[in-house]
Design a protein around this motif. Sequence first.
Motif, PDB file in Angstrom:
ATOM      1  N   ALA A 232       0.315  -9.451   7.023  1.00  0.00           N
ATOM      2  CA  ALA A 232      -0.561  -8.323   6.682  1.00  0.00           C
ATOM      3  C   ALA A 232      -1.845  -8.806   6.040  1.00  0.00           C
ATOM      4  CB  ALA A 232       0.174  -7.373   5.742  1.00  0.00           C
TER       5      ALA A 232
ATOM      6  N   ILE B  90      -4.367  -6.092   6.942  1.00  0.00           N
ATOM      7  CA  ILE B  90      -3.618  -4.845   6.890  1.00  0.00           C
ATOM      8  C   ILE B  90      -2.902  -4.780   5.562  1.00  0.00           C
ATOM      9  CG2 ILE B  90      -1.821  -3.461   7.991  1.00  0.00           C
ATOM     10  CD1 ILE B  90      -2.364  -5.022  10.560  1.00  0.00           C
ATOM     11  N   GLY B  91      -3.176  -3.764   4.776  1.00  0.00           N
ATOM     12  CA  GLY B  91      -2.567  -3.681   3.459  1.00  0.00           C
ATOM     13  C   GLY B  91      -1.375  -2.760   3.439  1.00  0.00           C
TER      14      GLY B  91
ATOM     15  N   SER C 154       5.678  -3.682   1.570  1.00  0.00           N
ATOM     16  CA  SER C 154       4.915  -4.061   2.767  1.00  0.00           C
ATOM     17  C   SER C 154       5.567  -3.570   4.058  1.00  0.00           C
ATOM     18  CB  SER C 154       4.751  -5.578   2.810  1.00  0.00           C
ATOM     19  OG  SER C 154       6.009  -6.226   2.729  1.00  0.00           O
TER      20      SER C 154
ATOM     21  N   ASN D  24       5.815  -1.928   7.469  1.00  0.00           N
ATOM     22  CA  ASN D  24       4.720  -1.745   8.414  1.00  0.00           C
ATOM     23  C   ASN D  24       4.549  -0.310   8.890  1.00  0.00           C
ATOM     24  OD1 ASN D  24       7.208  -2.086   9.897  1.00  0.00           O
ATOM     25  ND2 ASN D  24       6.024  -2.452  11.744  1.00  0.00           N
TER      26      ASN D  24
ATOM     27  N   THR E 180      -1.380   1.662   6.077  1.00  0.00           N
ATOM     28  CA  THR E 180      -2.216   1.208   4.977  1.00  0.00           C
ATOM     29  C   THR E 180      -2.327   2.313   3.937  1.00  0.00           C
ATOM     30  OG1 THR E 180      -4.194   1.977   6.127  1.00  0.00           O
ATOM     31  CG2 THR E 180      -3.527  -0.310   6.504  1.00  0.00           C
ATOM     32  N   GLU E 181      -3.111   2.067   2.920  1.00  0.00           N
ATOM     33  CA  GLU E 181      -3.287   3.056   1.863  1.00  0.00           C
ATOM     34  C   GLU E 181      -3.756   4.385   2.445  1.00  0.00           C
ATOM     35  OE1 GLU E 181      -5.552   3.433  -2.464  1.00  0.00           O
ATOM     36  OE2 GLU E 181      -5.835   1.672  -1.206  1.00  0.00           O
TER      37      GLU E 181
ATOM     38  N   SER F 235      -2.197   6.275   4.486  1.00  0.00           N
ATOM     39  CA  SER F 235      -1.776   6.508   5.873  1.00  0.00           C
ATOM     40  C   SER F 235      -0.699   7.582   5.988  1.00  0.00           C
ATOM     41  CB  SER F 235      -1.240   5.208   6.488  1.00  0.00           C
ATOM     42  OG  SER F 235      -2.265   4.270   6.660  1.00  0.00           O
TER      43      SER F 235
ATOM     44  N   TYR G 299      -0.008   4.479  11.807  1.00  0.00           N
ATOM     45  CA  TYR G 299      -0.043   3.029  11.636  1.00  0.00           C
ATOM     46  C   TYR G 299      -0.380   2.362  12.969  1.00  0.00           C
ATOM     47  CZ  TYR G 299       4.462   2.670  14.057  1.00  0.00           C
ATOM     48  OH  TYR G 299       5.452   2.706  15.016  1.00  0.00           O
TER      49      TYR G 299
END
Length: 300
Positions: A12, A17-18, A55, A57, A61-62, A64, A83
């Motif tokens: 990530a 990708i966070g 984390s 997937n 992200t933040e 999302s 995502y």
Amino acid sequence: MTIRKLVWLIAAVCNGIGPAAAELQCAPGNVVIAYPDQDPFFASEKKAWTAITSSRNLEGTEDSCSDIAIPGYESYPTKRCHYSEVDDGGKAFAPLSAQVILLDPSAQQLASWSVRACRDVGADDIQMPNCLAKLRPHIINANGAQFPVAGSVVESRCNSSRAYPNGCKGLADEDKARQPRNTWFRNGVSIDYLDSFDVHWDEKTYSAEIFEAVFDVNASDKFLNNTFISARIANAERQDWIDWRNHVGKPLMLPGITEVSVDDGGWQSISREVHKAACKSNTNELFNAVVYSHRHLWVQ
């Protein structure tokens, strides 16, 4: 899936990708759970699971994910998440965008379910490290300790088809089996739809309108076709559940489930109701079933 979930956070960072803004948990807001805090293995197990829940997937992200109500999960904190995922196709293929509704547990919940499962199957302090060390990757390798209520889990074909028993290992970077595709889920179990619904296990990005149709579960469930083998989060198979329930002397079907068989829709209902019960408890009976099935290797 492969062991890649263990190193998702590294990937990530490399791909920019966070993780999601905050750890998700699956208990209804008014529930108080008595965790096994006094068990000597609980704190370290919670720490191990935190590396995964920070984390996941499918949570994107933040910002999302957003709250969504879905029939059958009233009062539970279900989330609709957007995502993108390339899975094991990153050297030759572009990420595929998708949406999924999740009811993901916290690290504390996962640690509790794991510790209790090993203890309930009979692990003592000497056996606990081996049991926990075997259970954790069994879960992570399925889909990273995530519970897809409905929607698409993007995976490479070689990670989501039994035609590839070794996963993507040994395949050329450009092999089409590495290309990410939609795998559709309902109640923590992979499913497919009748052709008339026009939603398939394929490599295309579906429109927002299609996801709206999928997430209208009262309507889209009428088009369900096959229900497949493994129930997330535990990565439990039907036979695991059958053997465990026979062991504890309880019926296969839970109270309130209308199906009479563990096949097809009955397996989905078991997956749903066990997960909902676990979210309000310190145990997860599908975790117990998995540990029981592997007891000769894990509890020794």
